[in-house]
Design an enzyme around this catalytic site. Structure first.
Site, PDB file in Angstrom:
ATOM      1  N   ARG A  52       0.875  -1.216   0.008  1.00  0.00           N
ATOM      2  CA  ARG A  52      -0.093   0.141  -0.077  1.00  0.00           C
ATOM      3  C   ARG A  52       0.863   1.191   0.139  1.00  0.00           C
ATOM      4  NH1 ARG A  52      -2.699   0.175   6.103  1.00  0.00           N
ATOM      5  NH2 ARG A  52      -0.771   0.678   7.189  1.00  0.00           N
ATOM      6  N   ASP A  62       0.516   5.658   0.899  1.00  0.00           N
ATOM      7  CA  ASP A  62      -0.292   6.554   1.536  1.00  0.00           C
ATOM      8  C   ASP A  62      -0.696   7.459   0.603  1.00  0.00           C
ATOM      9  OD1 ASP A  62       0.006   5.192   3.991  1.00  0.00           O
ATOM     10  OD2 ASP A  62       1.571   6.375   4.731  1.00  0.00           O
ATOM     11  N   ARG A  92       9.602   7.304   4.944  1.00  0.00           N
ATOM     12  CA  ARG A  92       9.253   8.863   5.358  1.00  0.00           C
ATOM     13  C   ARG A  92       9.844   8.904   6.777  1.00  0.00           C
ATOM     14  NH1 ARG A  92       3.119   9.345   4.612  1.00  0.00           N
ATOM     15  NH2 ARG A  92       3.696  11.405   5.714  1.00  0.00           N
TER      16      ARG A  92
END
Length: 254
Positions: free
Chosen positions: A50, A52, A199
């Site tokens: 996935r 974001d 991140r």
């Protein structure tokens, strides 16, 4: 039944991530709806991972099974004729039975773009972390990034809300390069990544580059392997899922 593998690129700016959600538009939903139109039956995709909201992909991989006889090359053309302009199928191929976009993956590459500019550029707002009037010590950032190499418990870089998977991952490459003056690209390759791990790593490396955190402190936090509840992930728009590998990792393929 056939198993098909699609490599997909997308601008994630207008989507609430890749994974289907009940009340928000996602990349997976758009792809599944397009495939259902083409094949005539409901299609459920498996994604390699996935992403974001606001995160992009150059090499997201999805897989699905279908009885539809359309050749893979024709399926690619059909998909691109009806997909919105911010999503594109880059490759389509028929693969062996049992292939799964997520579970068959051996390693992934993510890239993150940081732009150091004097003035904010609205044309970069969706595609880079812009930092005005900032100087970063790239050599220090690379010194710190080198500590990521190898197998570690990456719990410090794990955000809350992640699925309960092992925090132990192996990183093969972690390096900053200047694509142009003030235009920095961080590339990281590994056998897996935790929720928002890239991140969080970028944010911490930028802290090192801005001299707000020492290289030694970065290493201490990595070695401590305890999730930092105050960590702030780097903005999503600078992150790109660049490549998913389904063969054993080799530096020549990176």
């Amino acid at each position: 039944m056939r198993t098909l593998k699609l490599t997909v690129a997308y601008d994630g700016s207008g989507y609430h991530g890749f994974q289907r959600q009940p009340n928000d538009i996602t990349v997976q939903q758009v792809l599944e709806e397009a495939l259902t139109r083409i094949t005539g039956v409901a299609v459920t995709l498996a994604g390699s991972g996935r992403t974001d909201s606001g995160v992009h992909a150059r090499g997201q991989v999805v897989s699905f099974t279908t009885a539809c006889p359309i050749p893979a090359a024709n399926l690619k053309k059909a998909m691109n004729s009806i997909l919105p302009p911010d999503i594109a199928v880059m490759a389509a191929e028929e693969v062996q039975e049992g292939f799964h976009a997520r579970y068959s993956a051996r390693w992934k590459r993510y890239c993150y773009r940081v732009v150091l500019n004097k003035d904010y550029d609205p044309f970069l707002r969706n595609f880079a972390w812009q930092m005005q009037n900032t100087v970063l010590d790239v050599a220090a950032m690379n010194t710190a990034a080198a500590y990521l190499l190898g197998t570690h418990d990456f719990s410090f870089f794990r955000s809350s809300g992640s699925v309960q998977t092992s925090p132990v991952k192996t990183i093969y490459k972690a390096q900053w390069q200047a694509a142009a003056p003030g235009d920095l690209l961080f590339t990281i390759e590994g056998d897996g990544f935790l929720y928002r791990m890239v991140r969080n790593i970028v944010w911490n490396l930028v802290e090192v580059g801005a001299a707000r955190k020492s290289v030694e402190r970065f290493k201490e936090e990595l070695d401590a392997a305890a999730r930092h509840f105050k960590i702030s992930p780097a903005p999503p728009q600078g992150l790109y899922l660049d490549y998913v590998g389904y063969e054993e990792y080799s530096p020549e393929k990176s």
